[in-house]
Design a protein around this motif. Structure first.
Motif, short mmCIF file in Angstrom:
data_model
loop_
_atom_site.label_atom_id
_atom_site.label_comp_id
_atom_site.label_asym_id
_atom_site.label_seq_id
_atom_site.Cartn_x
_atom_site.Cartn_y
_atom_site.Cartn_z
N THR A 115 0.72 -1.21 0.10
CA THR A 115 -0.19 0.13 0.10
C THR A 115 0.90 1.29 -0.03
O THR A 115 0.53 2.08 -0.84
N GLU A 116 1.96 1.31 1.05
CA GLU A 116 2.84 2.30 0.72
C GLU A 116 3.47 2.54 -0.49
O GLU A 116 3.84 3.82 -0.92
N VAL A 117 4.07 1.53 -1.12
CA VAL A 117 4.46 1.60 -2.68
C VAL A 117 3.76 2.32 -3.57
O VAL A 117 4.10 2.79 -4.36
N ALA A 118 2.35 1.89 -3.68
CA ALA A 118 1.43 2.34 -4.40
C ALA A 118 1.33 3.60 -4.26
O ALA A 118 1.12 4.71 -5.39
N THR A 119 1.24 4.22 -2.99
CA THR A 119 1.16 5.63 -2.52
C THR A 119 2.28 6.44 -3.20
O THR A 119 1.99 7.55 -3.78
N VAL A 120 3.63 5.89 -2.83
CA VAL A 120 4.69 6.53 -3.50
C VAL A 120 4.80 6.55 -4.54
O VAL A 120 5.20 7.61 -5.33
N ILE A 121 4.50 5.51 -5.53
CA ILE A 121 4.57 5.68 -6.85
C ILE A 121 3.49 6.64 -7.47
O ILE A 121 3.72 7.47 -8.49
N ALA A 122 2.37 6.75 -6.88
CA ALA A 122 1.40 7.91 -7.18
C ALA A 122 1.82 9.29 -6.93
O ALA A 122 1.61 10.16 -7.69
N MET A 123 2.59 9.50 -5.96
CA MET A 123 3.34 10.61 -5.76
C MET A 123 4.35 11.09 -6.58
O MET A 123 4.42 12.20 -7.00
N ARG A 124 5.08 10.10 -6.97
CA ARG A 124 5.99 10.27 -8.09
C ARG A 124 5.36 10.79 -9.30
O ARG A 124 6.04 11.48 -10.18
N GLU A 125 4.44 9.94 -9.63
CA GLU A 125 3.77 10.42 -11.03
C GLU A 125 3.03 12.00 -11.02
O GLU A 125 3.20 12.68 -12.14
N ARG A 126 2.53 12.38 -9.83
CA ARG A 126 2.28 13.74 -9.84
C ARG A 126 3.43 14.75 -9.89
O ARG A 126 3.07 15.81 -10.34
N GLU A 127 4.65 14.30 -9.25
CA GLU A 127 5.71 15.09 -9.63
C GLU A 127 6.16 15.54 -10.94
O GLU A 127 6.41 16.47 -11.39
N ILE A 128 5.97 14.09 -11.60
CA ILE A 128 6.45 14.03 -13.26
C ILE A 128 5.58 15.10 -13.67
O ILE A 128 6.03 15.85 -14.86
N GLU A 129 4.20 14.94 -13.54
CA GLU A 129 3.26 15.84 -14.28
C GLU A 129 3.44 17.26 -13.92
O GLU A 129 3.30 18.04 -15.07
N ALA A 130 3.92 17.63 -12.78
CA ALA A 130 4.00 18.94 -12.21
C ALA A 130 5.41 19.59 -13.17
O ALA A 130 5.20 20.81 -13.26
N ASP A 131 6.23 18.85 -13.15
CA ASP A 131 7.49 19.40 -13.65
C ASP A 131 8.41 18.29 -14.44
O ASP A 131 9.30 17.82 -13.75
N PRO A 132 7.92 17.96 -15.52
CA PRO A 132 8.69 17.01 -16.47
C PRO A 132 9.99 17.17 -16.95
O PRO A 132 10.82 16.39 -16.95
N VAL A 133 10.61 18.51 -16.85
CA VAL A 133 11.67 18.70 -17.22
C VAL A 133 12.60 18.41 -16.14
O VAL A 133 14.01 17.87 -16.45
N ALA A 134 12.50 18.92 -14.96
CA ALA A 134 13.15 18.63 -13.92
C ALA A 134 13.32 17.09 -13.71
O ALA A 134 14.41 16.53 -13.39
#
Length: 502
Positions: free
Chosen positions: A443-462
């Motif tokens: 469950t924690e892994v799924a949460t971390v992966i979802a947070m990573r995906e939101r970070e990529i969507e917010a700043d893909p260049v970084a």
């Protein structure tokens, strides 16, 4: 389908086996709680000091039992053919509170040689089976002849109020019985009555039949053995520690006795009679003599010595360090026999490097890995029973060859763990596998992966820049490409123009 007579016969046979096992389990649990008695003492010492030290125990059994439990943490279950842990199965684990109760079960197996897991469907919530860890003093499983895994029947027996209860689990049905508790202060007149009452009788069930069908088709109880043997019973981790625990307690009793009676230099008066003082009546007249109160002399620190041959002799105080040295050797034997690190028992650590500390804990880590192997087999069968209780037969079949995910049994610092995971990432291991290796639950892994995906969507260049910087060999900005032939001709023409202008 078994008849009532056949069911009662099975209950009697399994109950007799349960009674046979009860004695050692109670002994081991008692030592875990520090209830060890003073043994190996001479009759004279036990006569004068047995009651004095009956409540004392320098409890090393508890340390030996607790050491592996704190490292046995289940983080998920993966069925055969799946790439990630099953979320529904983990939800059942969490709803039933098994993240905490599993620790109780593992401790029970380590002290009592085995523990049990019971799975049964909940009629009020078909998607959420009831899963409980059970104590070895209440449960027993009968296996098919020649098999250590094919379960024929299981019994759970417990007490509640003034009655005994028993539930017999068979592959196709479940029987429930009850009987009054046995009287301990029976009179001859009540003997015949108790003989009649002690028989098991079917429980009267208002909301369900008795017996009731078993929709799972298998015995819904699983055994988790500790140190199993091919033929003999499994072995408790504390069974081999008890004798040394008794020896340590005896040495402590000797030390306390010596400390009380001989820890200071002792003096004796020789060649003198015990001092006497006049004995007076109410009028103050001397009517005789009486011995002096030596306790008063001791408090007042006044000595009265008479006799021409009187003299004072002295002997030195007892060497108490001899006892503590023996205790340290005995504790070292406990550490070696149980594969418990010395610093868990002695508590002496100074300037120890991480590598040395890991080496000192190798025995405990291997001990924990053995338990994850044997406990994991039982927990995998437990997961299969959960799917059977939910009616998901395809998943239940896949779980037969699935696996249990455990947290890392080796104790490492965050810096060591991060460095190891970074190297594995550079070798190509996926992030989800690394997160599970770090100790996160599915469950924690799924949460971390979802947070990573939101970070990529917010700043893909970084994110792309960060990924390029993490590539092997990337230590700075990209190097400039060498000039080609056209670039060299253009540079020569520009140089000629500057010379003509000058």
């Amino acid at each position: 389908m078994a008849t009532e007579h056949e069911a009662l016969r099975l209950v009697a046979l399994l109950e007799s086996e349960l009674i046979r096992r009860r004695g050692p389990i109670d002994t081991h649990n008692g030592y875990y709680r520090g209830e060890g008695r003073l043994k190996f003492a001479s009759e004279e010492f036990a006569k004068f000091h047995g009651e004095r030290y009956k409540d004392f125990s320098d409890n090393w059994v508890q340390v030996v039992a607790d050491a592996p439990v704190e490292r046995l943490v289940v983080t998920g279950f993966v069925a055969d053919g799946d790439l990630s842990a099953d979320k529904d199965l983990w939800k059942v684990w969490q709803v039933n509170g098994l993240d905490a109760d599993s620790q109780l079960g593992f401790l029970g197996a380590i002290t009592g040689a085995r523990t049990f897991v019971l799975v049964w469907g909940d009629p009020n919530d078909p998607d959420m089976p009831v899963v409980t860890f059970e104590d070895a003093t209440q449960c027993v499983i009968a296996y098919e002849a020649g098999s250590r895994r094919n379960r024929r029947a299981a019994l759970k027996r417990w007490q509640d109020g003034g009655e005994d209860y028993a539930t017999l689990y068979l592959p196709d049905e479940v029987w429930k019985f009850r009987r009054p508790l046995q009287r301990q202060d029976k009179t001859p007149q009540m003997a015949d009555v108790d003989e009649e009452f002690k028989r098991w009788r079917p429980r009267e069930m208002r909301d369900e039949p008795n017996p009731q069908p078993n929709p799972m088709g298998v015995v819904p109880m699983v055994e988790l053995p500790n140190k199993p043997m091919l033929v003999e019973d499994p072995i408790s981790d504390v069974a081999g520690v008890i004798a040394m625990q008794d020896a340590i307690n005896l040495i402590w009793a000797h030390l306390f006795t010596a400390s009380d009676a001989a820890s200071w230099p002792q003096r004796v008066i020789m060649g003198a009679e015990r001092p006497m003082i006049p004995k007076l009546n109410a009028a103050g007249e001397i009517i005789g003599k009486q011995p002096v109160d030596l306790e008063k002399f001791q408090v007042d620190r006044v000595a009265w010595i008479t006799g021409k041959d009187a003299r004072i002799a002295e002997w030195q105080a007892a060497n108490l360090a001899m006892h503590t040295g023996i205790i340290e050797v005995a504790v070292g034997h406990v550490a070696a026999q149980s594969r418990t690190p010395q610093h868990y028992l002695v508590g002496k650590m100074a300037n120890i490097g991480e590598g040395t500390l890991l080496a000192a804990e190798t025995g405990l880590v291997k001990r924990c890995d053995e338990k994850t192997l044997w406990f994991g087999q039982g927990l995998r069968e437990m997961a299969r029973l959960i799917f059977l209780a939910k009616g998901e037969y395809a998943k239940a079949d896949a779980m037969r060859s699935g696996r249990v995910l455990w947290a890392e049994t080796e104790s490492r610092s965050h810096a060591q763990m991060a460095d190891a995971l970074l190297k594995l990432k550079q070798l190509g291991f996926p992030f989800e596998w690394l997160a599970l290796r770090y100790g996160l639950t599915p469950t924690e892994v799924a949460t971390v992966i979802a947070m990573r995906e939101r970070e990529i969507e917010a700043d893909p260049v970084a994110e792309i820049t960060r990924m390029m910087a993490n590539q092997p060999g990337a230590s700075g900005p990209p190097a400039e490409e060498p000039d080609g032939p056209d670039d060299q001709e253009q540079d020569e023409a520009e140089e000629a123009d500057r010379a003509a202008a000058g």
